[in-house]
Structures are given as C-alpha cells and as structure tokens.
Design a protein around this motif. Structure first.
Motif, short mmCIF file in Angstrom:
data_model
loop_
_atom_site.label_atom_id
_atom_site.label_comp_id
_atom_site.label_asym_id
_atom_site.label_seq_id
_atom_site.Cartn_x
_atom_site.Cartn_y
_atom_site.Cartn_z
N ASP A 1 0.86 -1.19 0.00
CA ASP A 1 0.00 0.00 0.00
C ASP A 1 0.90 1.24 0.00
OD1 ASP A 1 -2.13 1.77 0.22
OD2 ASP A 1 -2.26 1.58 2.39
N GLY A 2 1.05 1.86 -1.15
CA GLY A 2 1.97 2.98 -1.21
C GLY A 2 1.71 3.92 -2.37
N ILE A 3 2.62 4.87 -2.54
CA ILE A 3 2.55 5.84 -3.62
C ILE A 3 3.92 5.95 -4.26
CG2 ILE A 3 2.21 8.29 -4.21
CD1 ILE A 3 0.12 8.44 -2.03
N LEU A 4 3.97 5.92 -5.57
CA LEU A 4 5.19 6.12 -6.35
C LEU A 4 5.22 7.56 -6.84
CD1 LEU A 4 7.68 5.29 -8.10
CD2 LEU A 4 6.02 4.52 -9.84
N ILE A 5 6.34 8.25 -6.65
CA ILE A 5 6.48 9.64 -7.10
C ILE A 5 7.71 9.76 -7.99
CG2 ILE A 5 6.74 12.05 -6.40
CD1 ILE A 5 5.48 11.41 -3.77
N THR A 6 7.53 10.42 -9.14
CA THR A 6 8.66 10.72 -10.03
C THR A 6 8.71 12.22 -10.26
OG1 THR A 6 7.52 10.66 -12.17
CG2 THR A 6 8.15 8.54 -11.20
N GLY A 7 9.89 12.74 -10.53
CA GLY A 7 10.06 14.17 -10.80
C GLY A 7 9.96 15.03 -9.56
N ASN A 8 10.66 16.15 -9.56
CA ASN A 8 10.60 17.05 -8.41
C ASN A 8 9.60 18.16 -8.63
OD1 ASN A 8 13.07 18.01 -10.19
ND2 ASN A 8 12.35 19.81 -9.10
N GLY A 9 9.00 18.61 -7.53
CA GLY A 9 8.01 19.68 -7.60
C GLY A 9 8.27 20.70 -6.51
#
Length: 537
Positions: free
Chosen positions: A432-440
């Motif tokens: 149960d998770g979230i994948l994040i790509t790129g910076n913001g």
C-alpha cells in the motif's frame, strides 16, 4: 611536462618571488598540464599569456607587500546563455558575461577581499591595496583567528569533457529543437501549453596563490527541459508535467542526444492522465521515490544540513542553519543502517565536479553518513580546524570575480543498495503505497528539519502493482525520521544523477550548481498530504 605556455606564466610568477619559492613547506609545484589555451583551442582566454601572468603576480606581490600573510588571486570569466520558447514561438533570449580579477588576502588574522571588472597591472595594485584595508577593518571585529589547513602547491589544468561547445551552437539550432516539441505534444487532446528552455553556463578561471599554486579550469554545464500544461475548460482546473532530463556538466551533445523530443508525446499523455486522475486521500503510506524526485530531498535534508557554516551559525540565509551539531559526529543516527551518503566533487558529469576548489584544494570523495550514522561534514581551508581535521574537504567556491569564495555544497549522493533491486522490484514489494517521479514544490524549516515535498507524477500502489495516477500529492516528515524509515534501495544499475543549475546561498547571494545521485528507494509509513484544499482529505 609542463606546457610551454604554463612555463612562461609560472616563470613570470616565480620572477616576482611568488612561484615555487612560495610553495608550502618549500615544496615546488607539481608538474601538470596547465596552459592558458590548449593547442586545439578548447579553452578561450580573455587575455594574452604574459598579461595574465603579470596581473596575477602583481596582485599577489602587492598583497604581500601590504602585509598579507596569504593571498589568492583569481581571473574569472563567466558566460551564461538562455533560450525560452512557448508553444510555437521564442519568448526570451538572454546572454550575460562577466570578467574580472578577484583577490582574497589573509592579513592581521582576518580575511579581506577586493575585485575589479578589469585585469590590468593598475587594477592589480588597487585590489591589493583595498583587500588588505578590508582585512584590517575586519580584524577589529574578528573573534576567531583564521588558521588555514595546509595544501600542496600544484600547477595544473582541468576542463569539462565535451564534444560540442554549447556556446558555438547557433541560437537558431537551439530554438529549432525547443520548437519541435510542441507539434508532438499537441497531438494529445487536452494539452493547452508547452514552455521549454535551454541553458548553458561556461566558467573559466585561473587561480594563483602565494602557496605556489597555479591552476586553470573550465567548467561547462548545460540544461534543457519543458513543462506541458493540461486544463479543464469547464472547471478551470489545470495541472503540469515537467520533463525529467537533469542538467549536467557536458557539452551540447548531451542535450541533442537526450530523449527530450521523443518523450514529448508521452509527457503530454502523462499530464492529461494527471488532470483526470483522482485526488489523493491523505494518510500514512509507504513511499517509493524515483531518483528524479529523491535527489531534491537529499539536497535539502542532507546536503545543506551538513554544511559546517550552517551548523555553527555562520550561515543562516535561505532556510536557516542546521539541526545537526559538531558533537554528534560519529553518534547521530541520521538514517537506517542501509543509508550511506557521500559528498563527491569528482563525480563524472556532476554539476559541482572539478579538479580543484577555489582555494586550490584537490577535490575528493568522503562519507557524510555511513550506515545510518553522521560521520562527516563539508569544510574549507579555514574551517577544517574547527572540527579537528587537518585538511580541507575542498568545497570553496565563488560564483564570479565579484564573489568571495566560501563553503558550497559538493555533489551529495545516496549510495546504492547491495541487493540487485530495480524500481519495479521495489514497487512489487509494496502493498500500500505511492510512487512519485520528478521534483516539484518543496518547503523546509529554519533548521533543515521538518519538510514537505511534492513531485511531478504520482501513482497509487496496491498489492505490488501500480493501479492509476493521482494528483494533489505531497509528503511530509522530518529529516531524521524520514531517513530512518528507508528500508529498500535500488542497486547500482538503477542509480541516476540529477541536480540543479542554481542553488542559492549567502548574503550577498551566490549561486552554484550541484548534482545528487541516488537509486530508487522506499520509505515506510510517511505522512501523505492532499494539497488541494477544495478536494479535502
């Protein structure tokens, strides 16, 4: 063999008593390959050889005659070019260039500094006079006598490895590349705008010191990217998606050989998917971060907090000091046992990489965090003794001839794990998770402790699979809890280098470029926020 040009320059310096006779502990400068311009013309010089030698020697000699116990003189040329487009037209072209002479002196136990936008013998005399006067004035308020860590005298030359000098590429060719992006992106329905830009920075400097060093370096950095925007005309909502090509120390061939154009349609599809995606539900989730996102978290939560001037309170501009303290070296639990982070100004392609810093110290690699424990800090020649070290870590940098060299961040990178894991393997192991790509977006407190970061693309992970995209996502933690929660790291094959061309620090403000390498990583039970107030939790 020292090149003929180098020999002429060094001979001129030595004739004024500032060459090998001023070498540390009587050691002569090491033979190198310094030349003001190589035979292939790879480094352009703004002045003739003899003029450069005489100006540097005159400045150093003037400083010593005025009472300086140490001095370094630097002729520094900096060029910057930027081109920006919007959809099908050019919106901005910038070019700037600075050139001049800088002189730093140690006199009366304090630093003094002066500079000139010219590099003549008259200017050398004047900056020597003013720099020593500044040191004398500073000495009255000096609380701690400056002690410089020793450094070997060298004669050497170094430059960025490149095939195509970005400053020889016509603006029309750069514009054509950026303008070719919009026809591809607009093939995707729902895309409204595309903003693109390309940057090039060229730093050339010649450094001479009363220790006997003479060092020439040229550093070339390039960056290019674009942001695609999608909007919902009915609701007025819009979202963006930026390409993730990192800036790099390289020639223009790095940009033309990249996937900027081939990715344009995919970036457009991503941003439309993001616009249509559901808003995230806030709560604690496992967080899988791609290198294109994690590098910025490394920068803010490890890079800046391990700068010694921030730790001791000498620097507090742009997000404050540091939660770390000197007495915690070897003791502070910074992260989990799989977390090791290294400072490295020798990383190939790294934006902060070079052969010598602006004090003439040979650059190096060393650990900041070893298996979760804080073990190292960033220092310059005058800072090393503050923590009982005998040599500088080689992190002094000045943005241009008008800037005083002070401690700046090297490339700081997370070491890969020892298990053969990819990003896909880490996702597959996450329930149960979230994948994040790129910076913001990002935010951090005045001790570099509590932070919040966004990203470019966000994906829900359920039972080891990516299900769909999300939006309005940010993660929140404090630096120590965050790194202690790291339980999976990708291997060397998944390690990537990212970074920024303009990292600000100091007052007056200076900017340097820095890279951060890392593999994908997982962090357990991190606080996830919903950034859309209208959507709620």
């Amino acid at each position: 063999m020292i090149s003929r040009r180098a020999f002429l320059i060094h001979s001129s310096l030595a004739a004024l008593g500032l060459g090998c006779h001023g070498a540390s502990k009587g050691r002569p400068p090491a033979a190198g390959t310094l030349g003001i311009a190589p035979d292939d013309g790879g480094i352009e010089r703004p002045l003739a050889d003899a003029e450069l030698a005489n100006v540097l020697a005159r400045a150093l000699d003037g400083a010593k005659r005025a009472g300086a116990t140490f001095a370094d003189a630097r002729i520094h040329q900096r060029r910057y070019e930027r081109l920006a487009t919007r959809e099908d037209h050019v919106v901005d072209v910038q070019f700037s260039e600075s050139f001049g002479l800088a002189l730093r002196v140690l006199a009366f136990g304090a630093w003094g500094f002066a500079s000139s936008p010219r590099a003549t013998l008259t200017d050398a005399d004047e900056v020597a006079r003013r720099a020593v006067l500044v040191a004398k004035a500073n000495a009255e308020a000096q609380k701690r006598r400056i002690e410089l860590a020793p450094v070997n005298a060298v004669t050497d030359r170094w430059q960025t490895q490149l095939s195509v000098d970005p400053f020889t590429v016509p603006l029309a060719d750069k514009a054509a590349l950026l303008l070719s992006l919009w026809p591809e992106a607009k093939k995707v329905s729902g895309v409204a705008f595309l903003d693109a830009s390309a940057d090039a920075i060229d730093e050339w400097k010649l450094l001479a010191t009363t220790d006997g060093s003479l060092i020439e370096q040229r550093v070339v950095r390039v960056g290019a990217g674009y942001t695609v925007t999608a909007k919902n005309d009915k609701t007025g909502e819009f979202v963006t998606r930026a390409h993730e090509l990192p800036p790099m120390q390289a020639g223009w061939e790095y940009v033309t050989g990249s996937s900027l154009l081939s990715d344009a349609k995919k970036m457009a599809e991503d941003v439309v998917e993001k616009l249509k995606s559901p808003s995230v539900r806030a709560g604690k989730k496992d967080l899988v971060l791609a290198p294109s996102n994690l590098w910025l978290t490394i920068h803010e939560s490890v890079g800046h907090p391990t700068e010694l001037d921030r730790i001791l309170g000498y620097e507090a501009d742009l997000a404050g000091t540091s939660f770390a303290t000197v007495d915690q070296l070897g003791k502070l639990k910074y992260g989990s046992s799989i977390v090791s982070l290294a400072a490295d100004k020798t990383t190939p392609g790294g934006l902060a990489s070079c052969a010598y810093d602006d004090e003439g110290v040979r650059t190096q690699r060393w650990l900041l965090v070893d298996k979760g424990v804080l073990v190292g800090l960033q220092t310059t020649r005058d800072q090393a003794s503050w923590i009982g070290e005998k040599e500088s870590r080689g992190t002094a940098y000045a943005q241009d001839h008008e800037s005083f060299p002070f401690q700046r961040m090297p490339n700081v990178s997370l070491l890969p794990g020892d298990k053969p894991l990819t990003l896909e393997d880490i996702v597959a192991a996450t329930d149960d998770g979230i994948l994040i790509t790129g910076n913001g977006s990002w935010s951090i407190d005045q001790q570099r402790y509590n932070f919040q970061f966004g990203g470019q693309m966000f994906y829900e992970i359920k039972k080891g699979k990516v299900t769909h995209a999300l939006k309005d996502v940010a993660y929140q933690a404090n630096s120590l809890d965050f790194w202690k929660s790291c339980d999976m790291l990708g291997s060397q094959d998944s390690w990537q280098l990212h970074g920024a061309l303009n990292d600000g620090k100091g007052e007056p403000l200076q900017a340097n470029a820095v890279s951060h390498g890392c593999p994908p990583a997982r962090f357990r039970r991190v606080n996830i926020l919903n950034t859309n107030r209208r959507a709620g939790a």
